[in-house]
Design an enzyme around this catalytic site. Structure first.
Site, PDB file in Angstrom:
ATOM      1  N   GLY A   8      28.472  56.357  -6.943  1.00  0.00           N
ATOM      2  CA  GLY A   8      27.133  56.229  -7.537  1.00  0.00           C
ATOM      3  C   GLY A   8      26.913  57.290  -8.602  1.00  0.00           C
ATOM      4  N   ARG A  11      24.048  57.045 -12.327  1.00  0.00           N
ATOM      5  CA  ARG A  11      22.624  57.358 -12.564  1.00  0.00           C
ATOM      6  C   ARG A  11      22.155  58.433 -11.596  1.00  0.00           C
ATOM      7  NH1 ARG A  11      19.510  53.278 -10.591  1.00  0.00           N
ATOM      8  NH2 ARG A  11      21.164  52.030  -9.660  1.00  0.00           N
ATOM      9  N   VAL A  60      30.754  50.213  -2.793  1.00  0.00           N
ATOM     10  CA  VAL A  60      31.259  51.063  -1.700  1.00  0.00           C
ATOM     11  C   VAL A  60      31.210  50.359  -0.342  1.00  0.00           C
ATOM     12  CG1 VAL A  60      30.785  53.302  -2.817  1.00  0.00           C
ATOM     13  CG2 VAL A  60      29.019  52.236  -1.374  1.00  0.00           C
ATOM     14  N   ASN A  88      27.798  59.726  -2.585  1.00  0.00           N
ATOM     15  CA  ASN A  88      26.401  59.767  -3.056  1.00  0.00           C
ATOM     16  C   ASN A  88      25.746  58.392  -3.125  1.00  0.00           C
ATOM     17  OD1 ASN A  88      24.076  60.830  -4.888  1.00  0.00           O
ATOM     18  ND2 ASN A  88      25.094  59.289  -6.153  1.00  0.00           N
ATOM     19  N   SER A 140      19.691  62.601   3.590  1.00  0.00           N
ATOM     20  CA  SER A 140      18.273  62.589   3.226  1.00  0.00           C
ATOM     21  C   SER A 140      17.434  63.247   4.313  1.00  0.00           C
ATOM     22  CB  SER A 140      17.811  61.138   3.063  1.00  0.00           C
ATOM     23  OG  SER A 140      16.410  61.079   2.912  1.00  0.00           O
ATOM     24  N   TYR A 153      17.249  53.086   6.681  1.00  0.00           N
ATOM     25  CA  TYR A 153      17.708  54.210   5.853  1.00  0.00           C
ATOM     26  C   TYR A 153      17.856  55.478   6.710  1.00  0.00           C
ATOM     27  CZ  TYR A 153      17.570  57.255   1.646  1.00  0.00           C
ATOM     28  OH  TYR A 153      17.836  58.165   0.652  1.00  0.00           O
ATOM     29  N   ALA A 155      18.453  55.621   9.879  1.00  0.00           N
ATOM     30  CA  ALA A 155      19.612  55.430  10.762  1.00  0.00           C
ATOM     31  C   ALA A 155      20.915  55.654   9.998  1.00  0.00           C
ATOM     32  CB  ALA A 155      19.590  54.015  11.358  1.00  0.00           C
ATOM     33  N   LYS A 157      21.433  57.430   7.255  1.00  0.00           N
ATOM     34  CA  LYS A 157      21.624  58.831   6.853  1.00  0.00           C
ATOM     35  C   LYS A 157      21.891  59.722   8.069  1.00  0.00           C
ATOM     36  CE  LYS A 157      21.017  58.281   2.383  1.00  0.00           C
ATOM     37  NZ  LYS A 157      22.167  58.411   1.456  1.00  0.00           N
ATOM     38  N   ILE A 186      13.148  63.257  -4.752  1.00  0.00           N
ATOM     39  CA  ILE A 186      13.785  63.650  -6.016  1.00  0.00           C
ATOM     40  C   ILE A 186      13.462  62.581  -7.061  1.00  0.00           C
ATOM     41  CG2 ILE A 186      15.998  64.205  -7.132  1.00  0.00           C
ATOM     42  CD1 ILE A 186      15.246  66.114  -4.739  1.00  0.00           C
TER      43      ILE A 186
HETATM   44  P1  NAP Z   1      19.555  55.898  -7.828  1.00  0.00           P
HETATM   45  O1  NAP Z   1      19.005  56.602  -9.009  1.00  0.00           O
HETATM   46  O2  NAP Z   1      18.938  54.632  -7.362  1.00  0.00           O
HETATM   47  O3  NAP Z   1      21.126  55.693  -8.071  1.00  0.00           O
HETATM   48  C1  NAP Z   1      21.874  55.052  -7.088  1.00  0.00           C
HETATM   49  C2  NAP Z   1      23.338  55.146  -7.447  1.00  0.00           C
HETATM   50  O4  NAP Z   1      24.090  54.547  -6.390  1.00  0.00           O
HETATM   51  C3  NAP Z   1      23.690  54.385  -8.709  1.00  0.00           C
HETATM   52  O5  NAP Z   1      24.708  55.097  -9.366  1.00  0.00           O
HETATM   53  C4  NAP Z   1      24.217  53.054  -8.173  1.00  0.00           C
HETATM   54  O6  NAP Z   1      25.162  52.408  -9.032  1.00  0.00           O
HETATM   55  C5  NAP Z   1      24.923  53.530  -6.920  1.00  0.00           C
HETATM   56  N1  NAP Z   1      25.095  52.465  -5.936  1.00  0.00           N
HETATM   57  C6  NAP Z   1      24.134  51.761  -5.274  1.00  0.00           C
HETATM   58  N2  NAP Z   1      24.709  50.865  -4.455  1.00  0.00           N
HETATM   59  C7  NAP Z   1      26.050  50.996  -4.599  1.00  0.00           C
HETATM   60  C8  NAP Z   1      27.171  50.340  -4.045  1.00  0.00           C
HETATM   61  N3  NAP Z   1      27.030  49.368  -3.147  1.00  0.00           N
HETATM   62  N4  NAP Z   1      28.399  50.720  -4.463  1.00  0.00           N
HETATM   63  C9  NAP Z   1      28.568  51.709  -5.366  1.00  0.00           C
HETATM   64  N5  NAP Z   1      27.543  52.367  -5.923  1.00  0.00           N
HETATM   65  C10 NAP Z   1      26.303  52.001  -5.542  1.00  0.00           C
HETATM   66  O7  NAP Z   1      19.511  56.842  -6.540  1.00  0.00           O
HETATM   67  P2  NAP Z   1      19.454  58.435  -6.385  1.00  0.00           P
HETATM   68  O8  NAP Z   1      18.040  58.798  -6.160  1.00  0.00           O
HETATM   69  O9  NAP Z   1      20.248  59.098  -7.440  1.00  0.00           O
HETATM   70  O10 NAP Z   1      20.182  58.570  -4.968  1.00  0.00           O
HETATM   71  C11 NAP Z   1      21.488  59.064  -4.817  1.00  0.00           C
HETATM   72  C12 NAP Z   1      21.703  59.394  -3.352  1.00  0.00           C
HETATM   73  O11 NAP Z   1      20.736  60.361  -2.937  1.00  0.00           O
HETATM   74  C13 NAP Z   1      21.515  58.200  -2.423  1.00  0.00           C
HETATM   75  O12 NAP Z   1      22.450  58.261  -1.378  1.00  0.00           O
HETATM   76  C14 NAP Z   1      20.119  58.402  -1.876  1.00  0.00           C
HETATM   77  O13 NAP Z   1      19.971  57.787  -0.629  1.00  0.00           O
HETATM   78  C15 NAP Z   1      20.064  59.905  -1.787  1.00  0.00           C
HETATM   79  N6  NAP Z   1      18.717  60.445  -1.764  1.00  0.00           N
HETATM   80  C16 NAP Z   1      17.858  60.276  -2.810  1.00  0.00           C
HETATM   81  C17 NAP Z   1      16.583  60.802  -2.730  1.00  0.00           C
HETATM   82  C18 NAP Z   1      15.579  60.640  -3.834  1.00  0.00           C
HETATM   83  O14 NAP Z   1      14.410  61.026  -3.628  1.00  0.00           O
HETATM   84  N7  NAP Z   1      15.939  60.120  -4.995  1.00  0.00           N
HETATM   85  C19 NAP Z   1      16.185  61.493  -1.597  1.00  0.00           C
HETATM   86  C20 NAP Z   1      17.083  61.675  -0.559  1.00  0.00           C
HETATM   87  C21 NAP Z   1      18.350  61.151  -0.657  1.00  0.00           C
HETATM   88  P3  NAP Z   1      24.678  51.391 -10.225  1.00  0.00           P
HETATM   89  O15 NAP Z   1      24.136  52.281 -11.292  1.00  0.00           O
HETATM   90  O16 NAP Z   1      25.903  50.678 -10.637  1.00  0.00           O
HETATM   91  O17 NAP Z   1      23.634  50.513  -9.631  1.00  0.00           O
END
Ligand code: NAP
Length: 241
Positions: A8, A11, A60, A88, A140, A153, A155, A157, A186
Site C-alpha cells: 500500500g 498513497r 495483498v 501497511n 491501529s 477492522y 479484529a 488489527k 491520521i
Molecule cells: P489509504 O490512504 O486509504 O491508502 C491505503 C493503501 O492501501 C493504498 O496504497 C492502497 O492501494 C492499499 N491497499 C488497499 N487494499 C489493498 C490490497 N488489497 N492490496 C494491496 N494494497 C491495498 O490508507 P492509509 O490511511 O494510508 O492507511 C494505511 C494503513 O494505516 C492501513 O493499514 C490503515 O488501516 C492504517 N491506519 C490508518 C489510520 C488513519 O487514520 N488513516 C489509522 C490507523 C491505522 P491503492 O492505492 O492501489 O488503492
C-alpha cells in the site's frame, strides 16, 4: 542492493513511509492494488531522492498473486535483498455488527490479516537468509481498544498485533525485529469522511496526525537506532486512547 517493500505504498501513510525509507537510503518496492497513477507518482517522488524504486502490483489478500509477483521479483533480482518489510495495506468497511455484511467482514480481515500473512510468508525466508531485517506492521488504535462500528477492522488489527508479538519471538535470534505501529486518526483518504472538527476535542493534541509523522516512527523502527526494540506496539495517536 537493499530494498524496503512497502505494501500500500501508493498513497497515504504508505507513500510517506516509502519517501522516509528512501531518505534513509533504501531502494523501495512500492506495492499497490489498483491506483496506478498514485503508485507511479510515489515512484517518481522516491526516485527524486536518488534511490531505485519499482512498482509491484498485487492484491495483498490474494495469496496466489502475492506469491507469483514476489517469487518473480526474487528470481529476477538475485543480487538484491528485501531487508525491510512494511505491512501497511489496509481498508476499512465500517458497520455495526448487527448490520455487517459478510463481504465487509471478509474483505477487511483478508486485507489486513491475510495481507500480513501472505506477504510476510513470501519475504521472511529471504530476510532470514540475509541474517538481519525489520518487519513493521501498521495496525491501529482500533486494534488496541476496539472501536464501535469496526468489529471487523478492530479484529483484523488486533490479530496482527498478536502475530507481531509471536513472530518477534520466533525470529529474534536471527537478528530480525518485528514491531507494530498503531496510529490514531491520521489525515489520509481513509479518514476523508471523518470530521476532524468533531473528533479533535477528544484528542489531547487537538488534531489529527499526518502520514509524515507516522513515517518518522516507521523510519526509526527501520533504522539501526531501533536495533534492540522488538515485539512492541508503538502508538502514535496524539494521546487518544
Ligand atoms: P489509504 O490512504 O486509504 O491508502 C491505503 C493503501 O492501501 C493504498 O496504497 C492502497 O492501494 C492499499 N491497499 C488497499 N487494499 C489493498 C490490497 N488489497 N492490496 C494491496 N494494497 C491495498 O490508507 P492509509 O490511511 O494510508 O492507511 C494505511 C494503513 O494505516 C492501513 O493499514 C490503515 O488501516 C492504517 N491506519 C490508518 C489510520 C488513519 O487514520 N488513516 C489509522 C490507523 C491505522 P491503492 O492505492 O492501489 O488503492
Amino acid at each position: 542492493m537493499k530494498y524496503a517493500l512497502v505494501t500500500g505504498g501508493s498513497r497515504g501513510i504508505g507513500r510517506a513511509v516509502s519517501l522516509k525509507l528512501a531518505d534513509q537510503g533504501f531502494n523501495i518496492l512500492i506495492n499497490y492494488h489498483s491506483n496506478e497513477s498514485a503508485a507511479s507518482e510515489t515512484k517518481q517522488l522516491v526516485e527524486q531522492k536518488g534511490v531505485k524504486a519499482a512498482l509491484l502490483k498485487f492484491d495483498v489478500s490474494n495469496r496466489e498473486a502475492v506469491r507469483e509477483v514476489l517469487t518473480g521479483w526474487y528470481a529476477a533480482n538475485t543480487d538484491h535483498t528485501i531487508d525491510v518489510l512494511v505491512n501497511n495495506s489496509g481498508i476499512r468497511k465500517d458497520n455495526l455488527m448487527i448490520w455487517m455484511q459478510d463481504q465487509e467482514w471478509d474483505s477487511v480481515i483478508n486485507t489486513s490479516l491475510g495481507g500480513f500473512y501472505n506477504v510476510t510468508k513470501q519475504v521472511l525466508p529471504e530476510i532470514i537468509k540475509g541474517k538481519s531485517g525489520r518487519i513493521i506492521n501498521i495496525v491501529s488504535l482500533s486494534g488496541l481498544k476496539g472501536l464501535p462500528g469496526q468489529t471487523n477492522y478492530s479484529a483484523a488489527k488486533a490479530a496482527v498485533i498478536g502475530a507481531t508479538k509471536a513472530l518477534a519471538q520466533e525470529v529474534g535470534r536471527r537478528n530480525i525485529t518485528v514491531n507494530a505501529v498503531a496510529p490514531g486518526f491520521i489525515k489520509t483518504e481513509m479518514t476523508e469522511g471523518i470530521d476532524e472538527k468533531e473528533y479533535k476535542a477528544n484528542i489531547p493534541l487537538r488534531r489529527f496526525g499526518t502520514a509524515e509523522e507516522v513515517a518518522e516512527l516507521v523510519g526509526f523502527l527501520a533504522s539501526p537506532a531501533a536495533s534492540y526494540i522488538t515485539g512492541e506496539v508503538i502508538s502514535i495517536n496524539g494521546g487518544l486512547y
